[in-house]
Design a protein around this motif. Structure first.
Motif, short mmCIF file in Angstrom:
data_model
loop_
_atom_site.label_atom_id
_atom_site.label_comp_id
_atom_site.label_asym_id
_atom_site.label_seq_id
_atom_site.Cartn_x
_atom_site.Cartn_y
_atom_site.Cartn_z
N LEU A 34 45.90 71.60 54.58
CA LEU A 34 45.29 70.52 55.34
C LEU A 34 44.62 71.09 56.57
O LEU A 34 45.19 71.93 57.26
N GLN A 35 43.42 70.60 56.83
CA GLN A 35 42.67 71.01 58.01
C GLN A 35 42.47 69.78 58.88
O GLN A 35 41.94 68.78 58.41
N LEU A 36 42.91 69.84 60.14
CA LEU A 36 42.80 68.70 61.04
C LEU A 36 41.63 68.91 61.99
O LEU A 36 41.42 70.02 62.50
N SER A 37 40.89 67.84 62.23
CA SER A 37 39.77 67.91 63.16
C SER A 37 39.64 66.56 63.86
O SER A 37 39.75 65.52 63.22
N PHE A 68 50.29 69.92 69.24
CA PHE A 68 50.13 69.43 70.61
C PHE A 68 48.89 68.54 70.73
O PHE A 68 48.93 67.50 71.36
N GLU A 69 47.80 68.96 70.11
CA GLU A 69 46.53 68.24 70.25
C GLU A 69 46.49 66.93 69.46
O GLU A 69 45.89 65.97 69.91
N THR A 70 47.08 66.94 68.29
CA THR A 70 47.05 65.76 67.42
C THR A 70 48.45 65.52 66.85
O THR A 70 48.64 65.55 65.62
N PRO A 71 49.44 65.26 67.70
CA PRO A 71 50.83 65.18 67.23
C PRO A 71 51.09 64.06 66.22
O PRO A 71 51.85 64.25 65.28
N LYS A 72 50.46 62.90 66.40
CA LYS A 72 50.70 61.81 65.46
C LYS A 72 50.18 62.17 64.07
O LYS A 72 50.83 61.89 63.06
N THR A 73 49.02 62.80 64.02
CA THR A 73 48.45 63.20 62.74
C THR A 73 49.30 64.29 62.09
O THR A 73 49.56 64.25 60.89
N VAL A 74 49.73 65.26 62.88
CA VAL A 74 50.59 66.32 62.35
C VAL A 74 51.88 65.73 61.80
O VAL A 74 52.30 66.05 60.69
N ASN A 75 52.51 64.84 62.56
CA ASN A 75 53.75 64.21 62.09
C ASN A 75 53.54 63.44 60.80
O ASN A 75 54.35 63.52 59.87
N ALA A 76 52.45 62.69 60.73
CA ALA A 76 52.15 61.93 59.51
C ALA A 76 51.95 62.88 58.32
O ALA A 76 52.44 62.62 57.22
N CYS A 77 51.23 63.97 58.54
CA CYS A 77 51.01 64.96 57.48
C CYS A 77 52.33 65.58 57.01
O CYS A 77 52.56 65.73 55.81
N LEU A 78 53.16 65.94 57.96
CA LEU A 78 54.45 66.55 57.62
C LEU A 78 55.33 65.56 56.84
O LEU A 78 55.93 65.94 55.82
N LEU A 79 55.40 64.34 57.31
CA LEU A 79 56.23 63.34 56.62
C LEU A 79 55.73 63.07 55.22
O LEU A 79 56.51 62.96 54.28
N ARG A 80 54.41 62.98 55.06
CA ARG A 80 53.83 62.74 53.73
C ARG A 80 54.11 63.95 52.84
O ARG A 80 54.44 63.81 51.67
N TRP A 81 54.00 65.16 53.37
CA TRP A 81 54.22 66.37 52.59
C TRP A 81 55.69 66.52 52.19
O TRP A 81 56.00 66.91 51.07
N LEU A 82 56.58 66.21 53.13
CA LEU A 82 58.02 66.33 52.83
C LEU A 82 58.43 65.34 51.76
O LEU A 82 59.27 65.56 50.94
#
Length: 156
Positions: A131-134, A142-156
């Protein structure tokens, strides 16, 4: 890891730190853990033109005040090159079918999209997702924590 440092200061990164390394490493460490240096470096790798502000550099600098901080820094910087390359380590991950998420900030000036895509090409033979975030730079957590968390939760 820096092989030329290891050649200059032949030390294997074990404690205690030899005197020949201690002063050099401590001066370098103290320069880098200065909040102004930390802020400059973070602003270099973030995608936000406004920068990171002062709070995060101050938090990082306070963590760097730990009594073992300089020793840990020295061990990381002066340890000889790892036995495995990044590609070899990825191959082992693939061979062992270890699920892997490669999550990158598209605007990262250090791990540019080419290197991220190259790592994924090698890892996709196994159980890897990419996944590439922009907009996001070197520190997407740090820059996009909500998006990172959503990606991690979906991946897990």
């Amino acid at each position: 890891k820096n092989p030329s440092l290891y050649e200059t200061f032949p030390w294997k990164g074990l404690l205690p730190i030899p005197e020949s390394v201690r002063n050099f490493a401590l001066n370098w460490y103290n320069t880098l853990r200065n909040p102004d240096s930390i802020e400059w470096l973070l602003n270099f790798v973030t995608s936000n033109p406004a920068g990171v502000g002062h709070e995060l550099p101050l938090r990082i600098a306070s963590m760097a005040d730990h009594p073992a901080g300089a020793a840990a820094f020295s061990q990381i910087i002066f340890t000889p090159q790892a036995d495995l390359t990044f590609d070899e380590a990825l191959d082992i991950v693939v061979e062992n079918h270890i699920p892997t998420l490669l999550l990158y900030g598209r605007e990262d000036p250090w791990i540019v999209p080419y290197w991220a895509a190259r790592a994924f090409k090698r890892a996709q033979k196994g159980a890897a997702d990419y996944l590439q975030l922009s907009p996001s730079g070197h520190c997407p957590h740090f820059e996009t924590p909500k998006t990172v968390n959503a990606c991690l939760l979906r991946w897990l």
